[in-house]
Design a protein around this motif. Structure first.
Motif, PDB file in Angstrom:
ATOM      1  N   GLY A 139       0.818  -1.205   0.000  1.00 31.12           N
ATOM      2  CA  GLY A 139       0.000   0.000   0.000  1.00 31.12           C
ATOM      3  C   GLY A 139       0.849   1.250   0.000  1.00 31.12           C
ATOM      4  N   GLY A 140       0.243   2.357  -0.394  1.00 31.21           N
ATOM      5  CA  GLY A 140       1.014   3.583  -0.608  1.00 31.21           C
ATOM      6  C   GLY A 140       1.138   4.510   0.583  1.00 31.21           C
ATOM      7  N   SER A 141       0.528   4.159   1.721  1.00 32.44           N
ATOM      8  CA  SER A 141       0.578   5.096   2.855  1.00 32.44           C
ATOM      9  C   SER A 141       1.847   4.891   3.672  1.00 32.44           C
ATOM     10  N   ASN A 142       2.793   5.770   3.410  1.00 30.12           N
ATOM     11  CA  ASN A 142       4.099   5.623   4.058  1.00 30.12           C
ATOM     12  C   ASN A 142       4.039   5.847   5.559  1.00 30.12           C
ATOM     13  N   SER A 143       3.058   6.648   6.005  1.00 30.48           N
ATOM     14  CA  SER A 143       2.946   6.861   7.450  1.00 30.48           C
ATOM     15  C   SER A 143       2.547   5.551   8.142  1.00 30.48           C
ATOM     16  N   LEU A 144       1.756   4.723   7.472  1.00 31.58           N
ATOM     17  CA  LEU A 144       1.375   3.425   8.046  1.00 31.58           C
ATOM     18  C   LEU A 144       2.574   2.470   8.037  1.00 31.58           C
ATOM     19  N   ILE A 145       3.278   2.435   6.935  1.00 34.71           N
ATOM     20  CA  ILE A 145       4.442   1.545   6.827  1.00 34.71           C
ATOM     21  C   ILE A 145       5.472   1.922   7.895  1.00 34.71           C
ATOM     22  N   TYR A 146       5.697   3.231   8.014  1.00 31.99           N
ATOM     23  CA  TYR A 146       6.676   3.715   8.999  1.00 31.99           C
ATOM     24  C   TYR A 146       6.290   3.290  10.413  1.00 31.99           C
ATOM     25  N   SER A 147       5.013   3.478  10.738  1.00 32.50           N
ATOM     26  CA  SER A 147       4.578   3.146  12.101  1.00 32.50           C
ATOM     27  C   SER A 147       4.744   1.648  12.370  1.00 32.50           C
ATOM     28  N   LEU A 148       4.513   0.835  11.352  1.00 28.45           N
ATOM     29  CA  LEU A 148       4.570  -0.615  11.553  1.00 28.45           C
ATOM     30  C   LEU A 148       5.982  -1.150  11.719  1.00 28.45           C
ATOM     31  N   VAL A 149       6.907  -0.670  10.895  1.00 33.25           N
ATOM     32  CA  VAL A 149       8.211  -1.351  10.851  1.00 33.25           C
ATOM     33  C   VAL A 149       9.265  -0.799  11.807  1.00 33.25           C
ATOM     34  N   THR A 150       9.099   0.427  12.275  1.00 28.16           N
ATOM     35  CA  THR A 150      10.154   0.991  13.130  1.00 28.16           C
ATOM     36  C   THR A 150      10.130   0.351  14.516  1.00 28.16           C
ATOM     37  N   LYS A 151      11.315   0.251  15.078  1.00 27.65           N
ATOM     38  CA  LYS A 151      11.463  -0.420  16.367  1.00 27.65           C
ATOM     39  C   LYS A 151      10.698   0.321  17.454  1.00 27.65           C
ATOM     40  N   ARG A 152      10.967   1.630  17.519  1.00 23.38           N
ATOM     41  CA  ARG A 152      10.223   2.457  18.483  1.00 23.38           C
ATOM     42  C   ARG A 152       9.424   3.458  17.683  1.00 23.38           C
ATOM     43  N   ASP A 154       6.865   6.707  17.862  1.00 23.74           N
ATOM     44  CA  ASP A 154       6.243   7.749  18.672  1.00 23.74           C
ATOM     45  C   ASP A 154       5.174   8.433  17.816  1.00 23.74           C
ATOM     46  N   PRO A 155       3.887   8.231  18.173  1.00 22.28           N
ATOM     47  CA  PRO A 155       2.816   8.804  17.345  1.00 22.28           C
ATOM     48  C   PRO A 155       2.900  10.325  17.235  1.00 22.28           C
ATOM     49  N   LYS A 156       3.597  10.944  18.177  1.00 22.53           N
ATOM     50  CA  LYS A 156       3.664  12.415  18.131  1.00 22.53           C
ATOM     51  C   LYS A 156       4.732  12.923  17.167  1.00 22.53           C
ATOM     52  N   SER A 157       5.670  12.030  16.798  1.00 19.51           N
ATOM     53  CA  SER A 157       6.739  12.521  15.932  1.00 19.51           C
ATOM     54  C   SER A 157       6.407  12.259  14.467  1.00 19.51           C
ATOM     55  N   ASP A 158       6.002  13.303  13.795  1.00 18.68           N
ATOM     56  CA  ASP A 158       5.643  13.179  12.385  1.00 18.68           C
ATOM     57  C   ASP A 158       6.910  13.342  11.540  1.00 18.68           C
ATOM     58  N   VAL A 159       7.272  12.279  10.865  1.00 18.55           N
ATOM     59  CA  VAL A 159       8.535  12.320  10.121  1.00 18.55           C
ATOM     60  C   VAL A 159       8.355  12.800   8.677  1.00 18.55           C
ATOM     61  N   PHE A 160       7.102  13.012   8.259  1.00 17.00           N
ATOM     62  CA  PHE A 160       6.888  13.379   6.862  1.00 17.00           C
ATOM     63  C   PHE A 160       6.376  14.798   6.645  1.00 17.00           C
TER      64      PHE A 160
END
Ligand code: ATP
Length: 339
Positions: A139-152, A154-160
């Motif tokens: 799927g194309g939602s990078n925010s979902l992919i990022y949240s799933l695969v990173t070790k830690r 933080d929902p507050k830290s928006d990386v995009f």
């Protein structure tokens, strides 16, 4: 009792089991290596909207990796409803490959956040692994992919988003094989414009007409499925012209109410916003790559060029897709699984 450590002094415990500190350190590093090796393997198929991620996942799952199961990572396709508008893969197209989180979330409830996705999708990964399956995140939602695969996470830290995005983490909790299906943007844009026309012809207009007529749009969450491309763009049109019928042919000559114009305007905005979405998705992917994510880039441009060139037949498209997209992806995944 022999191995019982004395809590107050670890060195006593070391002495008791007759191991030198250096041996312990070596053993610890072996253990950590083993744990590292034991990380679960997942394949992530990323890329902008329209790039062929679903098709590739089905090709891989049906022909090479028969234990594969797809977990959808498109943030609009997780919701039930508006199947054509959000371009969900149909049951026929799934060819029996199990799909998860596709239309599974109630669109009238609260927004399905990346944190929820992380929790739910990781549970699904565990289940797939328990039946010795291969999870394909598609799927194309990078925010979902990022949240799933990173070790830690933080929902507050928006990386995009935002003027000063947070740093991207490249520490993963899975062993990931990232396949990035890339298409040159000018070529993808031409394809996307054509795809919007095809989607409208194959029922998107009627689906949206029904959505607005049945007042479903008043119950869906505005910040969730209510943001799917097609909904805001068609809102003015259906508020003014609530009928199910679409204008065509000679209707346009009698367009005293401006219906045809409003329709054209909605379609133009859908095309623009879809191309904008693709561009934004690519820039997010580049941000991940620049932060050190090892993305395996597969260039599907030629296959798309063949699709938009009127004279190329379907067989030619299939041949290019096979050679330039399926084969290299299959090799990458095989190598990753054998490592
Ligand atoms: P962001 O970080 O901005 O939330 P993202 O990577 O999580 O982005 P995207 O997939 O880029 O998510 O989606 C951004 C927007 O694009 C959505 O809010 C929606 O308006 C639109 N969109 C995404 N996927 C679809 C879809 N399948 N159908 C219709 N619209 C979509």
């Amino acid at each position: 009792t022999f191995f019982q450590p004395t809590p107050s002094s670890s060195s006593t415990w070391v002495n008791q089991i007759h191991m030198e500190p250096s041996t312990i350190a070596a053993a610890a590093s072996t253990i950590s290596l083993t744990t590292r090796r034991r990380k679960r393997k997942i394949v992530v198929i990323m890329g902008p909207t329209g790039a062929g991620k679903s098709r590739l996942s089905i090709d891989l799952a049906t022909r090479f990796f028969d234990n594969a199961e797809v977990i959808n990572s498109d943030k609009m396709q997780v919701y039930g409803g508006l199947d054509i508008t959000t371009n969900k893969i149909t049951l026929q197209e799934q060819l029996g490959v199990p799909h998860h989180l596709l239309g599974a979330i109630d669109p009238t409830k609260s927004v399905f956040t990346p944190l929820e996705f992380r929790n739910v999708a990781s549970e699904i990964i565990s289940e797939i692994k328990s039946r010795r399956g291969l999870p394909l995140i598609v799927g194309g939602s990078n925010s979902l992919i990022y949240s799933l695969v990173t070790k830690r996470y933080d929902p507050k830290s928006d990386v995009f988003n935002g003027p000063d995005p947070h740093p991207v983490s490249s520490e993963f909790r899975y062993e990931c094989c990232f396949i990035w299906v890339d298409v040159s943007l000018p070529v993808l844009n031409q394809y996307l414009s054509k795809r919007v026309d095809e989607m409208l012809d194959s029922g998107m207009f009627e689906e949206l007409a029904e959505f607005f007529r049945s007042e479903e749009h008043k119950t869906v969450n505005r910040s969730g499925l209510g943001q799917a491309i097609g909904v805001p763009e068609f809102e003015t049109y259906f508020t003014k012209f609530p009928g199910l019928r679409r204008m065509e042919g000679s209707d346009f000559q009698e367009d005293v109410m401006g219906q045809a114009e409003a329709y054209d305007e909605a379609v133009r905005r859908i095309k623009d916003n879809t191309c904008q979405l693709a561009k934004k998705q690519v820039s997010k992917i580049l941000r991940l790559r620049d932060a050190g994510w090892e993305l395996k880039r597969i260039d599907a441009t030629e296959a798309f060029r063949a699709v938009i060139t009127a004279e190329s037949g379907g067989a030619r498209v299939a041949e290019i897709w096979e050679k330039q997209v399926v084969e290299p992806s299959m090799k990458i995944v095989k190598h990753f699984l054998e490592e």
